[in-house]
Design an enzyme around this catalytic site. Sequence first.
Site, PDB file in Angstrom:
ATOM      1  N   ASP A 107       0.818  -1.220   0.000  1.00 33.64           N
ATOM      2  CA  ASP A 107       0.000   0.000   0.000  1.00 33.64           C
ATOM      3  C   ASP A 107       0.849   1.266   0.000  1.00 33.64           C
ATOM      4  O   ASP A 107       0.460   2.266   0.569  1.00 33.64           O
ATOM      5  CB  ASP A 107      -0.934  -0.012   1.220  1.00 33.64           C
ATOM      6  CG  ASP A 107      -0.179  -0.218   2.510  1.00 33.64           C
ATOM      7  OD1 ASP A 107       1.062  -0.309   2.467  1.00 33.64           O
ATOM      8  OD2 ASP A 107      -0.825  -0.277   3.568  1.00 33.64           O
ATOM      9  N   LYS A 158       7.548   6.530  18.590  1.00 28.06           N
ATOM     10  CA  LYS A 158       6.965   7.801  19.062  1.00 28.06           C
ATOM     11  C   LYS A 158       7.953   8.578  19.939  1.00 28.06           C
ATOM     12  O   LYS A 158       7.722   8.807  21.138  1.00 28.06           O
ATOM     13  CB  LYS A 158       5.683   7.526  19.860  1.00 28.06           C
ATOM     14  CG  LYS A 158       4.614   6.787  19.094  1.00 28.06           C
ATOM     15  CD  LYS A 158       3.564   7.736  18.565  1.00 28.06           C
ATOM     16  CE  LYS A 158       2.883   7.275  17.311  1.00 28.06           C
ATOM     17  NZ  LYS A 158       2.301   6.013  17.227  1.00 28.06           N
ATOM     18  N   ASP A 217       3.502   6.216   2.075  1.00 27.09           N
ATOM     19  CA  ASP A 217       2.656   5.141   2.594  1.00 27.09           C
ATOM     20  C   ASP A 217       1.215   5.632   2.556  1.00 27.09           C
ATOM     21  O   ASP A 217       0.914   6.718   3.059  1.00 27.09           O
ATOM     22  CB  ASP A 217       3.077   4.846   4.039  1.00 27.09           C
ATOM     23  CG  ASP A 217       2.161   3.845   4.690  1.00 27.09           C
ATOM     24  OD1 ASP A 217       2.020   2.742   4.145  1.00 27.09           O
ATOM     25  OD2 ASP A 217       1.576   4.178   5.739  1.00 27.09           O
TER      26      ASP A 217
HETATM   27  P1  GTP Z   1      -5.099   0.149   8.889  1.00 29.01           P
HETATM   28  O1  GTP Z   1      -6.120  -0.810   9.410  1.00 29.01           O
HETATM   29  O2  GTP Z   1      -5.707   1.430   8.450  1.00 29.01           O
HETATM   30  O3  GTP Z   1      -3.940   0.350   9.809  1.00 29.01           O
HETATM   31  O4  GTP Z   1      -4.489  -0.418   7.499  1.00 29.01           O
HETATM   32  P2  GTP Z   1      -3.838  -1.847   7.210  1.00 29.01           P
HETATM   33  O5  GTP Z   1      -4.754  -2.910   7.658  1.00 29.01           O
HETATM   34  O6  GTP Z   1      -3.491  -1.878   5.761  1.00 29.01           O
HETATM   35  O7  GTP Z   1      -2.574  -1.869   8.126  1.00 29.01           O
HETATM   36  P3  GTP Z   1      -1.112  -1.358   7.846  1.00 29.01           P
HETATM   37  O8  GTP Z   1      -1.148  -0.171   6.928  1.00 29.01           O
HETATM   38  O9  GTP Z   1      -0.400  -1.226   9.117  1.00 29.01           O
HETATM   39  O10 GTP Z   1      -0.509  -2.625   7.100  1.00 29.01           O
HETATM   40  C1  GTP Z   1       0.701  -2.613   6.412  1.00 29.01           C
HETATM   41  C2  GTP Z   1       0.631  -3.640   5.299  1.00 29.01           C
HETATM   42  O11 GTP Z   1       0.481  -4.943   5.831  1.00 29.01           O
HETATM   43  C3  GTP Z   1      -0.535  -3.423   4.355  1.00 29.01           C
HETATM   44  O12 GTP Z   1      -0.059  -3.710   3.046  1.00 29.01           O
HETATM   45  C4  GTP Z   1      -1.569  -4.435   4.837  1.00 29.01           C
HETATM   46  O13 GTP Z   1      -2.373  -4.902   3.744  1.00 29.01           O
HETATM   47  C5  GTP Z   1      -0.703  -5.553   5.351  1.00 29.01           C
HETATM   48  N1  GTP Z   1      -1.279  -6.288   6.508  1.00 29.01           N
HETATM   49  C6  GTP Z   1      -1.544  -5.788   7.752  1.00 29.01           C
HETATM   50  N2  GTP Z   1      -1.988  -6.761   8.550  1.00 29.01           N
HETATM   51  C7  GTP Z   1      -2.021  -7.894   7.802  1.00 29.01           C
HETATM   52  C8  GTP Z   1      -2.405  -9.245   8.085  1.00 29.01           C
HETATM   53  O14 GTP Z   1      -2.814  -9.614   9.193  1.00 29.01           O
HETATM   54  N3  GTP Z   1      -2.307 -10.151   7.053  1.00 29.01           N
HETATM   55  C9  GTP Z   1      -1.852  -9.785   5.822  1.00 29.01           C
HETATM   56  N4  GTP Z   1      -1.782 -10.725   4.859  1.00 29.01           N
HETATM   57  N5  GTP Z   1      -1.485  -8.522   5.520  1.00 29.01           N
HETATM   58  C10 GTP Z   1      -1.565  -7.587   6.511  1.00 29.01           C
END
Ligand code: GTP
Length: 371
Positions: A107, A158, A217
């Site tokens: 992302d 932080k 990001d």
């Molecule tokens: P928020 O809920 O808004 O924090 O977004 P997010 O769910 O995308 O979390 P975050 O931006 O912290 O995740 C970073 C990356 O890891 C993103 O590309 C997510 O799709 C991926 N990601 C986060 N948690 C998981 C998980 O439990 N499983 C998988 N397969 N991907 C995850």
Amino acid sequence: MQIPAVILVGGEGTRLRPLTARTPKPMLPLVDRPLLAFTFEHLRRHGVVRATLSCGYLPTQIREHFGDDADGLALEYCAEDEPLGTGGAIGFAARGIIGSFFALNGDSLRGADLGRLVEFHRDRGAKATILLTPVADPTRYGLVRLRPDGRVASFLEKPRPEEIDTDLINAGVYVLEPEVLEHVPPARAVSIEREVFPRLVEEESLYGLALPGYWLDIGTPESYLAAHRDILERNFPTEVGERLGRDYTYVDPSAEVSADAHLVPPVYVGAGAVIEAGVRVGSLAVIGSGAHVGAGSVVEHAVVQARARVGRDCSITRSFVGEDAELGDGTIVRGLSVIGPGARVGAGNRIDGGLRIAADAVVPPEALSFP
Ligand code: GTP
């Protein structure tokens, strides 16, 4: 480069709700294509030919859209039953990979040279190497402190202003050796950033390398809007940015734009969109395919997603109108507000201050107003 990639695309994207209510974040549109397509473009440019998508939330849309090949990048899919966190997900998806591999968040927009990251990783004999990027405002992020030889000394979560002695943050791309996965306990959610990397710091086998190149990001409406801006302004070079040409304006040949509408660059109008008389679109506006903007409306530094219908004399600034949403005449949407996909907002509403209207919600006319 014959190194495979594991791309994390399973998160729920909660900070981008309600846009992620029925579309996983990596499939959200970014100007003319899903956000994940830019990650694929970056990997291909650096010679990656094989990737496993680690899916969780709404996995089928990703597979249905991209299938098993994205312009020469062979794709495999792996879906968790329960969210495994970033570490657990990498462990699950990377089973069977022999040798070094990339693991990355799906992302972000990035321009860094992945070849240089791998070269550094191999030169140092690292177990894991994190791509780092400098940021202008280090107080908002977790920071990474390096030793002179490039090993990670510590993570600073932080930090208070007086503690800050670095501006480097984790850019969400790693080169990993399979042994790293020994630090991922099975059958529970594990964060690679919070659980696995600190263990590797103790072992002194985690390295970091800051490389030049664009990085963003996409996690919040603010950063999602910034991603649109950076593509339209070509701060992040892309094929669609090139298509905007010297006048930074793209109107799909199948769009209908009234001769009496005013397009202020940079601006992108997608296939089949209709822009009526007296409308001002731009600067920094994207009108998705099949969207309709009624007479006299203004869309500025904002995104109207596919098939949304904006009534007459509306004003949309620094905000998102989700796909298939409908706005009644005279609606004002501003201040990083988000209208969820399929929502129906009656005439004369005033939506501001980061307000989010749920997907498919129905808002009666003149129900909302800002002070
Ligand atoms: P928020 O809920 O808004 O924090 O977004 P997010 O769910 O995308 O979390 P975050 O931006 O912290 O995740 C970073 C990356 O890891 C993103 O590309 C997510 O799709 C991926 N990601 C986060 N948690 C998981 C998980 O439990 N499983 C998988 N397969 N991907 C995850």
